[in-house]
Design a protein around this motif. Structure first.
Motif, PDB file in Angstrom:
ATOM      1  N   MET A   1     -18.517  22.523  -1.766  1.00 34.38           N
ATOM      2  CA  MET A   1     -17.150  22.318  -1.720  1.00 34.38           C
ATOM      3  C   MET A   1     -17.837  20.510  -1.935  1.00 34.38           C
ATOM      4  O   MET A   1     -18.157  20.257  -1.075  1.00 34.38           O
ATOM      5  CB  MET A   1     -16.322  22.523  -0.648  1.00 34.38           C
ATOM      6  N   ARG A   2     -16.555  19.799  -2.621  1.00 36.14           N
ATOM      7  CA  ARG A   2     -17.066  18.326  -2.666  1.00 36.14           C
ATOM      8  C   ARG A   2     -15.470  17.958  -1.729  1.00 36.14           C
ATOM      9  O   ARG A   2     -14.158  18.651  -1.970  1.00 36.14           O
ATOM     10  CB  ARG A   2     -16.227  18.429  -4.695  1.00 36.14           C
ATOM     11  N   PHE A   3     -15.729  17.135  -1.144  1.00 30.87           N
ATOM     12  CA  PHE A   3     -14.810  16.541  -0.072  1.00 30.87           C
ATOM     13  C   PHE A   3     -14.505  15.438  -0.949  1.00 30.87           C
ATOM     14  O   PHE A   3     -14.873  14.273  -1.486  1.00 30.87           O
ATOM     15  CB  PHE A   3     -15.459  15.776   0.626  1.00 30.87           C
ATOM     16  N   ARG A   4     -12.762  14.938  -0.874  1.00 28.24           N
ATOM     17  CA  ARG A   4     -11.903  13.798  -1.674  1.00 28.24           C
ATOM     18  C   ARG A   4     -11.593  13.138  -0.334  1.00 28.24           C
ATOM     19  O   ARG A   4     -11.245  13.396   0.169  1.00 28.24           O
ATOM     20  CB  ARG A   4     -11.453  14.454  -2.005  1.00 28.24           C
ATOM     21  N   ILE A   5     -11.605  11.794  -0.872  1.00 32.00           N
ATOM     22  CA  ILE A   5     -11.747  11.017   0.371  1.00 32.00           C
ATOM     23  C   ILE A   5     -10.424   9.788  -0.030  1.00 32.00           C
ATOM     24  O   ILE A   5     -10.612  10.032  -1.185  1.00 32.00           O
ATOM     25  CB  ILE A   5     -12.775   9.420   0.241  1.00 32.00           C
ATOM     26  N   ARG A   6      -9.311  10.087   0.741  1.00 32.14           N
ATOM     27  CA  ARG A   6      -7.891   9.791   0.572  1.00 32.14           C
ATOM     28  C   ARG A   6      -8.248   7.943   0.100  1.00 32.14           C
ATOM     29  O   ARG A   6      -8.732   7.698   1.176  1.00 32.14           O
ATOM     30  CB  ARG A   6      -6.832  10.313   1.661  1.00 32.14           C
ATOM     31  N   PRO A   7      -7.588   7.873  -0.749  1.00 36.86           N
ATOM     32  CA  PRO A   7      -7.078   6.299  -1.303  1.00 36.86           C
ATOM     33  C   PRO A   7      -6.482   5.619  -0.011  1.00 36.86           C
ATOM     34  O   PRO A   7      -5.549   6.755   0.773  1.00 36.86           O
ATOM     35  CB  PRO A   7      -6.737   5.962  -2.033  1.00 36.86           C
ATOM     36  N   VAL A   8      -7.008   4.682  -0.079  1.00 34.28           N
ATOM     37  CA  VAL A   8      -5.718   3.318   1.520  1.00 34.28           C
ATOM     38  C   VAL A   8      -5.519   2.873   0.331  1.00 34.28           C
ATOM     39  O   VAL A   8      -4.733   2.946  -0.506  1.00 34.28           O
ATOM     40  CB  VAL A   8      -7.295   2.006   1.175  1.00 34.28           C
ATOM     41  N   GLU A   9      -3.801   2.992   1.058  1.00 36.04           N
ATOM     42  CA  GLU A   9      -1.991   2.567   0.971  1.00 36.04           C
ATOM     43  C   GLU A   9      -2.301   1.368   0.846  1.00 36.04           C
ATOM     44  O   GLU A   9      -2.439   0.479   1.509  1.00 36.04           O
ATOM     45  CB  GLU A   9      -1.532   3.384   1.857  1.00 36.04           C
ATOM     46  N   THR A  10      -2.457   0.591  -0.452  1.00 41.74           N
ATOM     47  CA  THR A  10      -1.824  -0.489  -0.915  1.00 41.74           C
ATOM     48  C   THR A  10      -1.032  -1.463  -0.912  1.00 41.74           C
ATOM     49  O   THR A  10      -0.357  -2.521  -0.498  1.00 41.74           O
ATOM     50  CB  THR A  10      -2.699  -0.820  -1.756  1.00 41.74           C
ATOM     51  N   SER A  11       0.108  -0.772  -0.909  1.00 35.92           N
ATOM     52  CA  SER A  11       1.744  -0.617  -0.789  1.00 35.92           C
ATOM     53  C   SER A  11       2.258  -2.097   0.928  1.00 35.92           C
ATOM     54  O   SER A  11       2.569  -2.929   0.891  1.00 35.92           O
ATOM     55  CB  SER A  11       2.067   0.247  -0.801  1.00 35.92           C
ATOM     56  N   PHE A  12       1.077  -1.793   1.394  1.00 40.64           N
ATOM     57  CA  PHE A  12       1.296  -2.498   2.812  1.00 40.64           C
ATOM     58  C   PHE A  12       1.175  -4.665   1.831  1.00 40.64           C
ATOM     59  O   PHE A  12       2.016  -5.372   2.425  1.00 40.64           O
ATOM     60  CB  PHE A  12       0.196  -2.402   3.782  1.00 40.64           C
ATOM     61  N   TYR A  13      -0.174  -4.632   1.378  1.00 39.54           N
ATOM     62  CA  TYR A  13       0.245  -6.227   1.232  1.00 39.54           C
ATOM     63  C   TYR A  13       0.765  -6.266   0.247  1.00 39.54           C
ATOM     64  O   TYR A  13       1.617  -6.939   0.479  1.00 39.54           O
ATOM     65  CB  TYR A  13      -1.134  -5.629  -0.249  1.00 39.54           C
ATOM     66  N   ASP A  14       1.910  -5.942  -0.659  1.00 39.84           N
ATOM     67  CA  ASP A  14       3.165  -6.266  -0.750  1.00 39.84           C
ATOM     68  C   ASP A  14       4.546  -6.388  -0.205  1.00 39.84           C
ATOM     69  O   ASP A  14       5.039  -6.980  -0.601  1.00 39.84           O
ATOM     70  CB  ASP A  14       3.639  -5.014  -2.577  1.00 39.84           C
ATOM     71  N   LEU A  15       4.061  -4.982   0.828  1.00 38.18           N
ATOM     72  CA  LEU A  15       5.078  -5.540   1.744  1.00 38.18           C
ATOM     73  C   LEU A  15       5.426  -6.721   2.466  1.00 38.18           C
ATOM     74  O   LEU A  15       5.885  -7.396   2.631  1.00 38.18           O
ATOM     75  CB  LEU A  15       5.442  -4.084   2.706  1.00 38.18           C
ATOM     76  N   PHE A  16       4.168  -6.911   2.769  1.00 39.87           N
ATOM     77  CA  PHE A  16       3.849  -8.084   3.145  1.00 39.87           C
ATOM     78  C   PHE A  16       3.882  -9.689   2.710  1.00 39.87           C
ATOM     79  O   PHE A  16       4.213  -9.988   3.546  1.00 39.87           O
ATOM     80  CB  PHE A  16       1.863  -8.394   4.172  1.00 39.87           C
TER      81      PHE A  16
END
Length: 205
Positions: A1-16
């Motif tokens: 089974m391959r494990f998928r790493i969840r991507p980092v949510e980058t919307s924080f940068y836009d909100l800051f």
């Protein structure tokens, strides 16, 4: 089974960045209180609306933290940064509200210079928020914010010296002191923002 790493949510940068841009708008509105013939009631309403928009951005950041599995940096730091940015806007809205409620029509020397410090610090903060994506070249930001905060402290002492110098009636002193204290707190809150960014950068380096 391959494990998928969840991507980092980058919307924080836009909100800051969005939150910091609200500060620029707020500081410009506050500075316009010194313009001759300005409609203060209308300005106060615009400032309240700007503060509401800033609040909504803060709420969006909090909601995103609560619904995101992988955040770009520590959750507590995200909460702290969002809260500190919001505090700056609150102090600016408080300043305008006090000026209108107290019907302050005369300002002491160095008050205009103090508002200029606030505006410059807000613009610098807005210019620097996008750099959170890479955490590069941020040291220039917090060093300059610290310099501006020191300049603000000097202005604040000069303003208080004039207020208590005997040229104003006691009631004028009380009203204007509340106003200048709110501006000082706004500048201090901007330094808090910069300190939080520095802590984040150190952790992520």
């Amino acid at each position: 089974m391959r494990f998928r790493i969840r991507p980092v949510e980058t919307s924080f940068y836009d909100l800051f960045s969005e939150a910091a841009n609200h500060l620029v708008a707020g500081a410009d509105l506050l500075a316009s209180i010194l313009e001759e013939g300005v409609d203060r009631e209308a300005l106060s309403e615009r400032m309240r609306e700007a503060e509401h928009q800033a609040d909504e951005t803060t709420h969006r950041i909090v909601r995103l933290v609560n619904s995101t599995f992988v955040t770009p940096f520590d959750r507590e730091d995200i909460y702290s940064l969002a809260g500190a940015l919001d505090d700056v806007m609150d102090f600016m809205e408080e300043t305008v509200d006090s000026i209108v409620l107290y019907d302050v029509t005369e300002f002491p020397p160095y008050f205009a210079e103090q508002l200029d410090v606030l505006q410059r610090a807000c613009r610098l903060t807005a210019d620097s928020m996008p750099r959170l994506r890479t955490m590069k070249n941020l040291d220039e930001y917090w060093i300059e914010i610290n310099r501006l905060e020191n300049e603000g402290d000097r202005n604040h002492r000069r303003i208080l010296a004039h207020l208590f110098g005997g040229s104003y009636k006691a009631m004028q002193v009380l009203k204007m002191k509340d106003v200048v204290e709110s501006v000082e707190q706004g500048i201090d809150a901007l330094e808090t923002v910069a300190n939080i960014v520095e802590q984040i950068a150190v952790k992520e380096s």
